[in-house]
Design an enzyme around this catalytic site. Structure first.
Site, mmCIF file in Angstrom:
data_model
loop_
_atom_site.group_PDB
_atom_site.id
_atom_site.type_symbol
_atom_site.label_atom_id
_atom_site.label_comp_id
_atom_site.label_asym_id
_atom_site.label_seq_id
_atom_site.Cartn_x
_atom_site.Cartn_y
_atom_site.Cartn_z
ATOM 1 C CG LEU A 132 45.553 16.460 66.250
ATOM 2 C CD1 LEU A 132 46.895 15.765 66.424
ATOM 3 C CD2 LEU A 132 45.150 16.452 64.790
ATOM 4 C CE LYS A 153 47.136 15.906 61.096
ATOM 5 N NZ LYS A 153 45.854 15.273 61.308
HETATM 6 N N1 PDD Z 1 42.847 15.400 60.309
HETATM 7 N N2 PDD Z 1 41.398 15.268 65.163
HETATM 8 C C1 PDD Z 1 41.897 14.308 64.353
HETATM 9 C C2 PDD Z 1 41.957 12.907 64.851
HETATM 10 C C3 PDD Z 1 42.363 14.645 63.066
HETATM 11 O O1 PDD Z 1 42.898 13.702 62.288
HETATM 12 C C4 PDD Z 1 42.271 15.988 62.626
HETATM 13 C C5 PDD Z 1 42.758 16.418 61.260
HETATM 14 C C6 PDD Z 1 41.731 16.949 63.508
HETATM 15 C C7 PDD Z 1 41.621 18.399 63.119
HETATM 16 O O2 PDD Z 1 42.878 19.000 63.064
HETATM 17 P P1 PDD Z 1 43.166 20.227 62.094
HETATM 18 O O3 PDD Z 1 42.169 21.277 62.453
HETATM 19 O O4 PDD Z 1 44.547 20.609 62.414
HETATM 20 O O5 PDD Z 1 42.991 19.743 60.679
HETATM 21 C C8 PDD Z 1 41.313 16.550 64.765
HETATM 22 C C9 PDD Z 1 43.327 15.651 58.967
HETATM 23 C C10 PDD Z 1 42.574 16.714 58.266
HETATM 24 C C11 PDD Z 1 43.374 14.330 58.222
HETATM 25 O O6 PDD Z 1 43.716 13.336 58.855
HETATM 26 O O7 PDD Z 1 43.095 14.298 57.035
#
Ligand code: PDD
Length: 286
Positions: A207, A149
């Site tokens: 991710l 991330k």
């Molecule tokens: N983003 N895929 C990507 C590319 C993401 O950036 C995110 C989350 C997710 C979902 O992951 P999670 O369920 O852990 O939030 C999938 C965050 C919210 C952001 O960049 O603001």
């Protein structure tokens, strides 16, 4: 009330919070982040978010700025000082400040840590979920390790902007084989014609969403059928339902992809039900 941020050991007014111009996050996007939901004063799936942060740091060989316990204290302090009941906490760690050089700085350079919090009106999200969102599709131009991330989000930013310009909320990213990987800030899901829930398998091309992980447990507990595999855009067009998941959206029904109506054109039953029960299962810590 003034907003407060944490920046490298100090709580400061948000508007005065600064990082150095030679922070490697600023120059190389050499850093990682987490976004964790705050729901009714509690952090949702905090442990999983901290575990993923540790994974991202390890993969990039960035030292942890604080032990998990200390970070948890900082996060709570930022929540409290901003009096956030519903919203998000943002945690960013970069490799630190050093004269610009692609090579890592010496070990004596400590990582930079910034924590901010933001209030969100949960009712606004509910209104969106009752209507459902539109998505567009665009080629997945990201690097080959998006399981980390990182704050390096330029392809995500460009794709999200394109979605906005086309009147959609999210963009689904399409790999070179015509398969949907995920959204710019969310994981992508469909409910197939046969009623099976489908989402891309875990590998380096998506991710490992925390909402995704928790939702998979809920799907199993509900006795619903799940397949973790790639799905094509054609399959998505023919799906009964589609939805996205993420800390900022939770489970959000998708009713239109590239201008084509999905299912009945209204939020699907499966997505709506999963959304309604999500917070009953997700771990809360305050
Ligand atoms: N983003 N895929 C990507 C590319 C993401 O950036 C995110 C989350 C997710 C979902 O992951 P999670 O369920 O852990 O939030 C999938 C965050 C919210 C952001 O960049 O603001």
């Amino acid at each position: 009330m003034s907003r407060v941020a944490y920046a490298n050991g100090r709580y400061v007014l948000h508007r005065d919070a600064m990082v150095h111009i030679e922070d490697r996050g600023y120059q190389f996007a050499d850093g990682v982040y987490e976004v964790c939901e705050i729901f009714r004063g509690a952090l949702i799936d905090e442990k999983r978010h901290f575990e993923r942060l540790a994974y991202s740091l390890t993969e990039l060989q960035i030292a942890a700025p604080l032990r998990t316990g200390a970070l948890a204290v900082v996060v709570r302090e930022v929540m409290a000082r901003n009096r956030i009941v519903n919203g998000f906490i943002y945690v960013q760690v970069t490799r630190g400040v050093a004269p610009r050089d692609h090579v890592f700085p010496p070990k004596s350079v400590s990582p930079s840590l910034v924590v901010t919090a933001r209030h969100v009106d949960p009712e606004k999200n509910e209104i969106k979920a009752r209507k459902g969102i539109s998505v567009i599709t665009t080629p997945d131009l990201r690097w080959k390790r998006v399981d980390i991330k990182t704050i390096s989000l330029l392809p995500n930013v460009l794709a999200r902007q394109l979605a906005r310009e086309r009147g959609a909320y999210e963009a689904w990213l399409i790999d070179s084989g015509g398969m949907v990987t995920e959204g710019t800030a969310s994981n992508a899901w469909i409910v197939s014609e046969a009623g099976t829930i489908v989402t891309h398998q875990l590998d380096h091309s998506i991710l490992r969403g925390i909402t995704r992980t928790t939702l998979i447990e809920i799907i199993a507990a509900q006795g619903l059928k799940l397949e973790e595999r790639k799905f094509s855009l054609e399959e998505a067009f023919a799906a009964r339902e589609a939805f996205i998941t993420g800390a900022t959206t939770l489970i959000m029904p998708v009713v239109c992809i590239d201008g084509r109506q999905i299912g009945t054109g209204a939020p699907g039953q499966v997505a709506s039900k999963l959304r309604a029960i999500f917070h009953d299962t997700a771990a809360r810590s305050s």
